[in-house]
Write a protein that holds these residues in place. Structure first.
Motif, PDB file in Angstrom:
ATOM      1  N   TYR A 109      52.575  46.740  47.680  1.00 47.06           N
ATOM      2  CA  TYR A 109      52.272  45.483  47.004  1.00 47.06           C
ATOM      3  C   TYR A 109      53.538  44.837  46.437  1.00 47.06           C
ATOM      4  CZ  TYR A 109      50.929  42.622  42.945  1.00 47.06           C
ATOM      5  OH  TYR A 109      50.835  41.632  42.009  1.00 47.06           O
ATOM      6  N   LEU A 110      54.351  45.612  45.718  1.00 42.01           N
ATOM      7  CA  LEU A 110      55.555  45.057  45.102  1.00 42.01           C
ATOM      8  C   LEU A 110      56.589  44.647  46.139  1.00 42.01           C
ATOM      9  CD1 LEU A 110      55.914  47.428  42.016  1.00 42.01           C
ATOM     10  CD2 LEU A 110      55.569  44.939  41.948  1.00 42.01           C
ATOM     11  N   ASP A 111      56.678  45.386  47.231  1.00 40.15           N
ATOM     12  CA  ASP A 111      57.634  45.029  48.286  1.00 40.15           C
ATOM     13  C   ASP A 111      57.341  43.646  48.867  1.00 40.15           C
ATOM     14  OD1 ASP A 111      59.128  47.327  48.071  1.00 40.15           O
ATOM     15  OD2 ASP A 111      58.162  48.357  49.756  1.00 40.15           O
ATOM     16  N   GLY A 112      56.072  43.258  48.871  1.00 40.92           N
ATOM     17  CA  GLY A 112      55.707  41.965  49.445  1.00 40.92           C
ATOM     18  C   GLY A 112      55.414  40.885  48.427  1.00 40.92           C
ATOM     19  N   LEU A 113      55.666  41.166  47.124  1.00 39.21           N
ATOM     20  CA  LEU A 113      55.294  40.234  46.064  1.00 39.21           C
ATOM     21  C   LEU A 113      56.417  39.230  45.794  1.00 39.21           C
ATOM     22  CD1 LEU A 113      53.171  39.501  43.904  1.00 39.21           C
ATOM     23  CD2 LEU A 113      54.366  41.072  42.347  1.00 39.21           C
ATOM     24  N   ALA A 114      56.121  37.947  45.965  1.00 39.27           N
ATOM     25  CA  ALA A 114      57.106  36.902  45.671  1.00 39.27           C
ATOM     26  C   ALA A 114      57.110  36.565  44.187  1.00 39.27           C
ATOM     27  CB  ALA A 114      56.804  35.653  46.497  1.00 39.27           C
ATOM     28  N   ASN A 115      55.919  36.489  43.575  1.00 39.29           N
ATOM     29  CA  ASN A 115      55.796  36.190  42.142  1.00 39.29           C
ATOM     30  C   ASN A 115      54.389  36.533  41.691  1.00 39.29           C
ATOM     31  OD1 ASN A 115      54.001  33.661  42.305  1.00 39.29           O
ATOM     32  ND2 ASN A 115      55.709  33.129  43.645  1.00 39.29           N
ATOM     33  N   PHE A 116      54.180  36.547  40.374  1.00 37.89           N
ATOM     34  CA  PHE A 116      52.874  36.842  39.801  1.00 37.89           C
ATOM     35  C   PHE A 116      52.545  35.750  38.797  1.00 37.89           C
ATOM     36  CE2 PHE A 116      50.187  38.735  36.494  1.00 37.89           C
ATOM     37  CZ  PHE A 116      49.167  39.277  37.244  1.00 37.89           C
ATOM     38  N   ASP A 117      51.489  35.003  39.090  1.00 38.29           N
ATOM     39  CA  ASP A 117      51.029  33.928  38.208  1.00 38.29           C
ATOM     40  C   ASP A 117      49.727  34.376  37.554  1.00 38.29           C
ATOM     41  OD1 ASP A 117      50.094  31.611  36.986  1.00 38.29           O
ATOM     42  OD2 ASP A 117      50.757  30.288  38.608  1.00 38.29           O
ATOM     43  N   LEU A 118      49.783  34.648  36.259  1.00 35.94           N
ATOM     44  CA  LEU A 118      48.617  35.175  35.549  1.00 35.94           C
ATOM     45  C   LEU A 118      47.423  34.225  35.641  1.00 35.94           C
ATOM     46  CD1 LEU A 118      47.791  37.590  33.693  1.00 35.94           C
ATOM     47  CD2 LEU A 118      48.328  36.124  31.753  1.00 35.94           C
ATOM     48  N   ARG A 119      47.679  32.951  35.779  1.00 36.24           N
ATOM     49  CA  ARG A 119      46.597  31.960  35.784  1.00 36.24           C
ATOM     50  C   ARG A 119      45.778  31.986  37.070  1.00 36.24           C
ATOM     51  NH1 ARG A 119      50.424  26.931  35.033  1.00 36.24           N
ATOM     52  NH2 ARG A 119      51.267  28.070  36.828  1.00 36.24           N
ATOM     53  N   SER A 120      46.391  32.496  38.159  1.00 34.21           N
ATOM     54  CA  SER A 120      45.701  32.427  39.455  1.00 34.21           C
ATOM     55  C   SER A 120      45.689  33.743  40.225  1.00 34.21           C
ATOM     56  CB  SER A 120      46.360  31.352  40.331  1.00 34.21           C
ATOM     57  OG  SER A 120      47.739  31.656  40.523  1.00 34.21           O
ATOM     58  N   ALA A 121      46.345  34.778  39.700  1.00 33.50           N
ATOM     59  CA  ALA A 121      46.408  36.053  40.419  1.00 33.50           C
ATOM     60  C   ALA A 121      45.012  36.618  40.623  1.00 33.50           C
ATOM     61  CB  ALA A 121      47.272  37.051  39.644  1.00 33.50           C
ATOM     62  N   LYS A 122      44.751  37.103  41.820  1.00 29.85           N
ATOM     63  CA  LYS A 122      43.426  37.632  42.114  1.00 29.85           C
ATOM     64  C   LYS A 122      43.183  38.933  41.365  1.00 29.85           C
ATOM     65  CE  LYS A 122      44.168  40.552  46.193  1.00 29.85           C
ATOM     66  NZ  LYS A 122      43.752  40.819  47.577  1.00 29.85           N
ATOM     67  N   ASN A 123      41.934  39.267  41.224  1.00 28.93           N
ATOM     68  CA  ASN A 123      41.514  40.536  40.632  1.00 28.93           C
ATOM     69  C   ASN A 123      40.790  41.296  41.736  1.00 28.93           C
ATOM     70  OD1 ASN A 123      40.237  42.637  39.318  1.00 28.93           O
ATOM     71  ND2 ASN A 123      39.440  41.390  37.636  1.00 28.93           N
ATOM     72  N   ALA A 124      41.379  42.407  42.201  1.00 27.40           N
ATOM     73  CA  ALA A 124      40.829  43.158  43.332  1.00 27.40           C
ATOM     74  C   ALA A 124      39.953  44.320  42.891  1.00 27.40           C
ATOM     75  CB  ALA A 124      41.961  43.672  44.213  1.00 27.40           C
ATOM     76  N   MET A 125      39.505  44.301  41.634  1.00 32.35           N
ATOM     77  CA  MET A 125      38.791  45.451  41.066  1.00 32.35           C
ATOM     78  C   MET A 125      37.276  45.340  41.088  1.00 32.35           C
ATOM     79  SD  MET A 125      41.035  47.772  40.297  1.00 32.35           S
ATOM     80  CE  MET A 125      41.734  47.314  41.895  1.00 32.35           C
ATOM     81  N   GLY A 126      36.730  44.425  41.850  1.00 24.80           N
ATOM     82  CA  GLY A 126      35.296  44.413  42.062  1.00 24.80           C
ATOM     83  C   GLY A 126      34.519  43.464  41.177  1.00 24.80           C
ATOM     84  N   ALA A 127      33.191  43.493  41.351  1.00 33.77           N
ATOM     85  CA  ALA A 127      32.307  42.499  40.730  1.00 33.77           C
ATOM     86  C   ALA A 127      32.294  42.585  39.213  1.00 33.77           C
ATOM     87  CB  ALA A 127      30.892  42.659  41.281  1.00 33.77           C
ATOM     88  N   ILE A 128      32.162  43.790  38.656  1.00 35.20           N
ATOM     89  CA  ILE A 128      32.083  43.922  37.199  1.00 35.20           C
ATOM     90  C   ILE A 128      33.329  43.344  36.548  1.00 35.20           C
ATOM     91  CG2 ILE A 128      32.015  45.557  35.277  1.00 35.20           C
ATOM     92  CD1 ILE A 128      30.285  47.385  36.998  1.00 35.20           C
ATOM     93  N   SER A 129      34.497  43.720  37.056  1.00 36.37           N
ATOM     94  CA  SER A 129      35.750  43.249  36.488  1.00 36.37           C
ATOM     95  C   SER A 129      35.885  41.736  36.589  1.00 36.37           C
ATOM     96  CB  SER A 129      36.925  43.940  37.187  1.00 36.37           C
ATOM     97  OG  SER A 129      38.152  43.551  36.615  1.00 36.37           O
ATOM     98  N   ASN A 130      35.536  41.170  37.733  1.00 34.57           N
ATOM     99  CA  ASN A 130      35.671  39.726  37.913  1.00 34.57           C
ATOM    100  C   ASN A 130      34.684  38.946  37.057  1.00 34.57           C
ATOM    101  OD1 ASN A 130      37.668  38.659  40.135  1.00 34.57           O
ATOM    102  ND2 ASN A 130      36.951  40.651  40.842  1.00 34.57           N
ATOM    103  N   LEU A 131      33.497  39.492  36.846  1.00 30.58           N
ATOM    104  CA  LEU A 131      32.524  38.819  35.982  1.00 30.58           C
ATOM    105  C   LEU A 131      33.002  38.788  34.539  1.00 30.58           C
ATOM    106  CD1 LEU A 131      29.242  40.241  37.535  1.00 30.58           C
ATOM    107  CD2 LEU A 131      29.837  37.808  37.366  1.00 30.58           C
ATOM    108  N   VAL A 132      33.552  39.894  34.059  1.00 29.89           N
ATOM    109  CA  VAL A 132      34.082  39.924  32.690  1.00 29.89           C
ATOM    110  C   VAL A 132      35.254  38.955  32.567  1.00 29.89           C
ATOM    111  CG1 VAL A 132      35.211  41.353  30.933  1.00 29.89           C
ATOM    112  CG2 VAL A 132      33.290  42.281  32.247  1.00 29.89           C
ATOM    113  N   MET A 133      36.131  38.933  33.574  1.00 28.46           N
ATOM    114  CA  MET A 133      37.306  38.063  33.536  1.00 28.46           C
ATOM    115  C   MET A 133      36.924  36.584  33.471  1.00 28.46           C
ATOM    116  SD  MET A 133      40.703  38.160  35.986  1.00 28.46           S
ATOM    117  CE  MET A 133      40.065  37.299  37.404  1.00 28.46           C
ATOM    118  N   ALA A 134      35.776  36.222  34.045  1.00 29.26           N
ATOM    119  CA  ALA A 134      35.357  34.818  34.083  1.00 29.26           C
ATOM    120  C   ALA A 134      34.655  34.368  32.803  1.00 29.26           C
ATOM    121  CB  ALA A 134      34.427  34.596  35.276  1.00 29.26           C
TER     122      ALA A 134
END
Length: 319
Positions: A109-134
């Motif tokens: 992941y880090l080898d291919g990472l150009a930048n990290f934008d907290l406002r738009s970075a995806k959350n790959a941890m599944g439905a529960i995590s994404n629901l809480v984040m929203a």
């Protein structure tokens, strides 16, 4: 050695195209298994809530979950999340969820990472995590590999300053803060290999950890925070060859013996609640005996002394 464990150990040594091919096939198999599980196992939300009500929360909680491992629920996942937030009582306690933006190795992941934008970075941890984040009021820590979302009265305290540490699980991380605050770790349909807090004791020991879990080179990642401000964050990556031999389920009997975990069956998986502070203390105590989630280890006198210092810091009453 089981075939799955053998492939896990072999994977980091293969060329990238082979790793990607194996992961793609594994993901296809995983999705097929989930579909079959939903056909044969039905789970009532009322039964899940009844099991959760048997746990004593009374503290902040980080939740790791995979509903598809359980079976098919009769209600949508948002209904489960709503019930969970009610049981934890987010008026007085804070719910956390991991919000890692990848599902490969850290290095890849880090080898291919150009930048990290907290406002738009995806959350790959599944439905529960994404629901809480929203949810309104949810806050996400600024870290390019191991960000955490928090919702509740201590959300800011948990998420601020994560970027200050040179490793993902350092003292400013939500994971270390949860341990210090004696919070809980809730597993919904997943086992111990999903628990990120395993790395807290490794970062506590740093160079004195007998298993050097990080690669020697660090990464400087251009980041953008929640306010749109640019900054650079230095971090490191787990060594994929070391990660390949890690088996967190080795710790289950230790945690059970210490009274740090309670598990109950749920569908085709289980629910577990772990005392985060006792969890880390138990791992340090077992490490002192030469046992780790990476297998047996030999300790130098200075490493034993470092473990003793960390144990005293965890429990000052025994100093």
């Amino acid at each position: 050695m089981h075939l799955k464990a053998f492939v896990k150990r072999l994977l980091p040594h293969l060329p990238r195209w082979a790793q990607q091919s194996i992961r793609k096939r594994a993901e296809q198999q995983r999705l097929a298994q989930h579909a079959a599980r939903k056909q044969r196992t039905q789970v009532l939300l009322a039964d899940v809530i009844a099991q959760l009500e048997g746990f004593e929360f009374g503290s902040d909680v980080i939740v790791h979950g995979s509903i598809s491992n359980i079976g098919k629920m009769d209600k949508p996942v948002p209904a489960l999340v709503e019930a969970l937030l009610h049981l934890v009582d987010t008026r007085h306690h804070t719910v956390l969820v991991p919000a890692l933006p990848y599902n490969t190795t850290m290095k890849e992941y880090l080898d291919g990472l150009a930048n990290f934008d907290l406002r738009s970075a995806k959350n790959a941890m599944g439905a529960i995590s994404n629901l809480v984040m929203a949810m309104p009021g949810a806050m996400r820590s600024l870290h390019p590999t191991h960000s955490v979302v928090a919702l509740g009265p201590q959300a800011l305290a948990y998420t601020q300053d994560h970027q200050r540490d040179s490793t993902p699980f350092g003292p400013h991380s939500p994971y270390a803060k949860l341990t210090a605050r004696r919070g809980k770790i809730l597993l919904v349909g997943v086992g111990l290999n999903s628990v990120t807090c395993f790395h807290v004791y490794e970062d506590l020991l740093g160079a004195d950890c007998p298993v050097q879990v990080y690669l020697p080179n660090s990464y400087t990642v251009p980041c953008i925070d929640a306010q749109g401000q640019s900054l650079s964050i230095n971090t490191v990556a787990h060594n994929p060859q070391v990660s390949a031999v890690r088996d967190c389920e080795r710790a289950r009997p230790w945690l059970e013996q210490a009274g740090a975990i309670r598990s109950v069956p749920l569908g085709e998986a289980e629910l577990s609640l772990i005392d985060a502070w006792l969890f880390t203390r138990t791992l340090l105590e077992r490490l002192k005996q030469g046992e780790s989630i990476y297998g047996k280890v030999r300790l130098k006198p200075e490493q034993i002394a470092a473990i003793d210092r960390r144990l005293r810091e965890l429990d000052p009453s025994k100093a």
